[in-house]
Design a protein around this motif. Sequence first.
Motif, PDB file in Angstrom:
ATOM      1  N   LEU A   1       0.830  -1.194   0.000  1.00 18.70           N
ATOM      2  CA  LEU A   1       0.000   0.000   0.000  1.00 18.70           C
ATOM      3  C   LEU A   1       0.872   1.254   0.000  1.00 18.70           C
ATOM      4  O   LEU A   1       2.016   1.239   0.473  1.00 18.70           O
ATOM      5  N   LYS A   2       0.318   2.353  -0.523  1.00 21.52           N
ATOM      6  CA  LYS A   2       1.066   3.605  -0.628  1.00 21.52           C
ATOM      7  C   LYS A   2       1.647   4.040   0.712  1.00 21.52           C
ATOM      8  O   LYS A   2       2.809   4.461   0.783  1.00 21.52           O
ATOM      9  N   ALA A   3       0.863   3.986   1.788  1.00 24.77           N
ATOM     10  CA  ALA A   3       1.333   4.443   3.095  1.00 24.77           C
ATOM     11  C   ALA A   3       2.537   3.634   3.558  1.00 24.77           C
ATOM     12  O   ALA A   3       3.507   4.194   4.093  1.00 24.77           O
ATOM     13  N   HIS A   4       2.506   2.329   3.341  1.00 26.96           N
ATOM     14  CA  HIS A   4       3.636   1.482   3.738  1.00 26.96           C
ATOM     15  C   HIS A   4       4.859   1.755   2.873  1.00 26.96           C
ATOM     16  O   HIS A   4       5.989   1.824   3.366  1.00 26.96           O
ATOM     17  N   LEU A   5       4.629   1.905   1.587  1.00 28.54           N
ATOM     18  CA  LEU A   5       5.729   2.219   0.678  1.00 28.54           C
ATOM     19  C   LEU A   5       6.344   3.570   1.014  1.00 28.54           C
ATOM     20  O   LEU A   5       7.575   3.710   1.023  1.00 28.54           O
ATOM     21  N   ARG A   6       5.508   4.555   1.283  1.00 30.27           N
ATOM     22  CA  ARG A   6       6.003   5.893   1.614  1.00 30.27           C
ATOM     23  C   ARG A   6       6.921   5.831   2.833  1.00 30.27           C
ATOM     24  O   ARG A   6       8.022   6.379   2.841  1.00 30.27           O
ATOM     25  N   LYS A   7       6.477   5.156   3.867  1.00 31.73           N
ATOM     26  CA  LYS A   7       7.260   5.048   5.098  1.00 31.73           C
ATOM     27  C   LYS A   7       8.580   4.315   4.838  1.00 31.73           C
ATOM     28  O   LYS A   7       9.651   4.763   5.264  1.00 31.73           O
ATOM     29  N   ALA A   8       8.520   3.198   4.134  1.00 35.97           N
ATOM     30  CA  ALA A   8       9.717   2.398   3.867  1.00 35.97           C
ATOM     31  C   ALA A   8      10.728   3.156   3.013  1.00 35.97           C
ATOM     32  O   ALA A   8      11.946   3.126   3.288  1.00 35.97           O
ATOM     33  N   TYR A   9      10.242   3.854   1.972  1.00 35.66           N
ATOM     34  CA  TYR A   9      11.171   4.518   1.057  1.00 35.66           C
ATOM     35  C   TYR A   9      11.682   5.847   1.600  1.00 35.66           C
ATOM     36  O   TYR A   9      12.776   6.274   1.236  1.00 35.66           O
TER      37      TYR A   9
END
Length: 190
Positions: free
Chosen positions: A2-10
Amino acid sequence: MLKAHLRKAYLAKRRNLSEAEVEDMSLQIANRFFEDFQPVKGQTVHVFLPILHHREINTWRIIHKLWEQFPEVRVATSVSHLEDCSMTHFLITPETKLVTNRWGIPEPVQAQQITEQEIDLVLVPLLVFDLQGHRVGYGKGFYDRFLAFLPKTSQKRGLSLEPPVPKIEDVHPLDLILDAVITPQQTFWF
């Protein structure tokens, strides 16, 4: 993912990069940009100005080469308005005065304003993208709104420090697909 998880990880991945690593990757991206794009007289290229302490891609390499080797190409950037998540666009030259706003973003002062209809190519910031050409940005929607106003003929090319993920799971039907994304290793076309 999901976008929120990707945003946090990246965002975390980006914070772990050294300034030297970002500079090296920025140089590779700039070189690849000029391999893939031949500026044409009268075009307007919109470039985001980097927040270097946030480890953003150093787009100044692209801007300076456009100014020095392609003076017939206009370079533009934006001023962001947080109250409504909109952007106003301005031409910049080597003489344009820039001030840093309270979020650390360089912005032009007393520059010539232009409309989205005048922009031929936009270099789009992003944190991560997928193999279908979708992107994850910082999450405020500034670029999503801006890109929606572009003429259909305008190119939208992302710049990414990272390779793509297979798929962003929660893409909205109105999310725009990029035409290409330039990474240090290769350009992905969509």
